[in-house]
Design a protein around this motif. Structure first.
Motif, PDB file in Angstrom:
ATOM      1  N   LYS A  31       0.996  -1.185  -0.128  1.00 48.92           N
ATOM      2  CA  LYS A  31       0.044   0.104  -0.002  1.00 48.92           C
ATOM      3  C   LYS A  31       0.904   1.428   0.052  1.00 48.92           C
ATOM      4  CE  LYS A  31      -4.258  -1.612   2.094  1.00 48.92           C
ATOM      5  NZ  LYS A  31      -5.133  -0.917   1.344  1.00 48.92           N
ATOM      6  N   LEU A  32       1.930   1.212   0.713  1.00 50.15           N
ATOM      7  CA  LEU A  32       2.893   2.195   0.926  1.00 50.15           C
ATOM      8  C   LEU A  32       3.503   2.523  -0.562  1.00 50.15           C
ATOM      9  CD1 LEU A  32       4.764   4.185   2.282  1.00 50.15           C
ATOM     10  CD2 LEU A  32       6.299   2.386   2.584  1.00 50.15           C
ATOM     11  N   ALA A  33       4.085   1.750  -1.244  1.00 48.37           N
ATOM     12  CA  ALA A  33       4.465   1.755  -2.670  1.00 48.37           C
ATOM     13  C   ALA A  33       3.437   2.281  -3.653  1.00 48.37           C
ATOM     14  CB  ALA A  33       5.007   0.497  -3.252  1.00 48.37           C
ATOM     15  N   ALA A  34       2.248   1.783  -3.469  1.00 49.42           N
ATOM     16  CA  ALA A  34       1.196   1.978  -4.571  1.00 49.42           C
ATOM     17  C   ALA A  34       0.958   3.748  -4.330  1.00 49.42           C
ATOM     18  CB  ALA A  34      -0.191   1.296  -4.186  1.00 49.42           C
ATOM     19  N   ALA A  35       0.809   3.959  -3.092  1.00 52.90           N
ATOM     20  CA  ALA A  35       0.625   5.453  -2.736  1.00 52.90           C
ATOM     21  C   ALA A  35       1.769   6.475  -3.159  1.00 52.90           C
ATOM     22  CB  ALA A  35       0.222   5.738  -1.281  1.00 52.90           C
ATOM     23  N   ALA A  36       2.983   6.129  -2.898  1.00 55.11           N
ATOM     24  CA  ALA A  36       4.199   6.729  -3.134  1.00 55.11           C
ATOM     25  C   ALA A  36       4.010   6.762  -4.801  1.00 55.11           C
ATOM     26  CB  ALA A  36       5.427   6.160  -2.838  1.00 55.11           C
ATOM     27  N   MET A  37       3.768   5.535  -5.650  1.00 56.25           N
ATOM     28  CA  MET A  37       3.839   5.877  -6.858  1.00 56.25           C
ATOM     29  C   MET A  37       2.758   6.852  -7.437  1.00 56.25           C
ATOM     30  SD  MET A  37       6.763   3.954  -8.091  1.00 56.25           S
ATOM     31  CE  MET A  37       7.512   3.857  -6.516  1.00 56.25           C
ATOM     32  N   ALA A  46       8.029  16.548  -6.951  1.00 54.92           N
ATOM     33  CA  ALA A  46       8.313  16.194  -5.419  1.00 54.92           C
ATOM     34  C   ALA A  46       8.728  14.698  -5.156  1.00 54.92           C
ATOM     35  CB  ALA A  46       6.969  16.223  -4.493  1.00 54.92           C
ATOM     36  N   ALA A  47       8.932  14.159  -6.329  1.00 53.89           N
ATOM     37  CA  ALA A  47       9.320  12.619  -6.445  1.00 53.89           C
ATOM     38  C   ALA A  47      10.464  12.625  -5.389  1.00 53.89           C
ATOM     39  CB  ALA A  47       9.907  12.179  -7.727  1.00 53.89           C
ATOM     40  N   ALA A  48      11.429  13.076  -5.416  1.00 51.34           N
ATOM     41  CA  ALA A  48      12.642  12.907  -4.177  1.00 51.34           C
ATOM     42  C   ALA A  48      12.217  12.898  -2.845  1.00 51.34           C
ATOM     43  CB  ALA A  48      13.606  13.956  -4.314  1.00 51.34           C
ATOM     44  N   ASP A  49      11.380  13.732  -2.670  1.00 57.45           N
ATOM     45  CA  ASP A  49      10.562  13.887  -1.082  1.00 57.45           C
ATOM     46  C   ASP A  49       9.855  12.739  -0.757  1.00 57.45           C
ATOM     47  OD1 ASP A  49      12.094  16.308  -0.707  1.00 57.45           O
ATOM     48  OD2 ASP A  49      10.373  17.585  -1.333  1.00 57.45           O
ATOM     49  N   ILE A  50       9.197  12.567  -1.768  1.00 60.00           N
ATOM     50  CA  ILE A  50       8.051  11.188  -1.379  1.00 60.00           C
ATOM     51  C   ILE A  50       8.864   9.826  -1.569  1.00 60.00           C
ATOM     52  CG2 ILE A  50       6.374   9.759  -2.900  1.00 60.00           C
ATOM     53  CD1 ILE A  50       5.240  12.486  -3.841  1.00 60.00           C
ATOM     54  N   ARG A  51       9.921   9.574  -2.373  1.00 59.83           N
ATOM     55  CA  ARG A  51      10.705   8.560  -2.265  1.00 59.83           C
ATOM     56  C   ARG A  51      11.569   8.295  -0.996  1.00 59.83           C
ATOM     57  NH1 ARG A  51      13.966   9.640  -6.101  1.00 59.83           N
ATOM     58  NH2 ARG A  51      13.010   9.084  -7.845  1.00 59.83           N
ATOM     59  N   GLY A  52      12.131   9.327  -0.570  1.00 59.35           N
ATOM     60  CA  GLY A  52      12.852   9.509   0.638  1.00 59.35           C
ATOM     61  C   GLY A  52      11.830   9.181   1.959  1.00 59.35           C
ATOM     62  N   GLY A  53      10.629   9.686   1.955  1.00 60.52           N
ATOM     63  CA  GLY A  53       9.580   9.309   3.112  1.00 60.52           C
ATOM     64  C   GLY A  53       9.244   7.730   2.702  1.00 60.52           C
ATOM     65  N   MET A  54       9.058   7.521   1.749  1.00 56.75           N
ATOM     66  CA  MET A  54       8.449   6.113   1.488  1.00 56.75           C
ATOM     67  C   MET A  54       9.788   4.908   1.960  1.00 56.75           C
ATOM     68  SD  MET A  54       7.983   3.960  -2.190  1.00 56.75           S
ATOM     69  CE  MET A  54       9.359   3.879  -2.736  1.00 56.75           C
ATOM     70  N   ILE A  55      10.682   5.249   1.706  1.00 59.96           N
ATOM     71  CA  ILE A  55      11.981   4.448   2.110  1.00 59.96           C
ATOM     72  C   ILE A  55      12.019   4.513   3.559  1.00 59.96           C
ATOM     73  CG2 ILE A  55      14.453   4.135   2.267  1.00 59.96           C
ATOM     74  CD1 ILE A  55      14.565   4.964  -0.739  1.00 59.96           C
ATOM     75  N   ILE A  56      12.044   5.695   4.322  1.00 63.50           N
ATOM     76  CA  ILE A  56      11.911   5.444   5.754  1.00 63.50           C
ATOM     77  C   ILE A  56      10.778   4.536   6.361  1.00 63.50           C
ATOM     78  CG2 ILE A  56      11.807   7.004   7.929  1.00 63.50           C
ATOM     79  CD1 ILE A  56      13.478   9.142   6.302  1.00 63.50           C
ATOM     80  N   THR A  57       9.418   4.908   5.838  1.00 59.17           N
ATOM     81  CA  THR A  57       8.325   4.230   6.327  1.00 59.17           C
ATOM     82  C   THR A  57       8.559   2.921   6.047  1.00 59.17           C
ATOM     83  OG1 THR A  57       7.194   6.373   5.854  1.00 59.17           O
ATOM     84  CG2 THR A  57       6.020   4.148   6.265  1.00 59.17           C
TER      85      THR A  57
END
Length: 92
Positions: A31-37, A46-57
């Motif tokens: 679900k996290l990856a789907a929402a991030a994509m 904002a892809a870099a910020d979203i990617r960073g937050g996704m990896i941390i989560t």
């Protein structure tokens, strides 16, 4: 209750608990990856910020999943020794 039955039930519960923990972690990361994509598709700048937050989560979800699996493994391995000690104490 027979002690071998008790050990079997503990190991069964540990196996089910580990499986549920893994399924929960996999579902959460999915679900996290789907929402991030979706977020990156809507706002590419904002892809870099979203990617960073996704990896941390994702790391936090993996950590919680690993903790659940380790607890289940310790339960399964520790139950054997505990039930053996109980059988000796009860004279069985």
């Amino acid at each position: 209750m027979d002690l071998s039955l008790g050990l079997g039930l503990v190991v069964l519960a540990a196996g089910l608990g580990a499986g549920i923990a893994l399924l929960g972690g996999a579902g959460g990361i999915g679900k996290l990856a789907a929402a991030a994509m979706e977020g990156m598709a809507r706002q590419p700048e904002a892809a870099a910020d979203i990617r960073g937050g996704m990896i941390i989560t994702a790391v936090f979800i993996e950590g919680a999943t690993l903790f659940g699996v380790v607890v289940c493994l310790l339960l399964a391995l520790g139950a054997s020794g505990y039930l053996d000690a109980a059988a000796k104490t009860l004279g069985g």
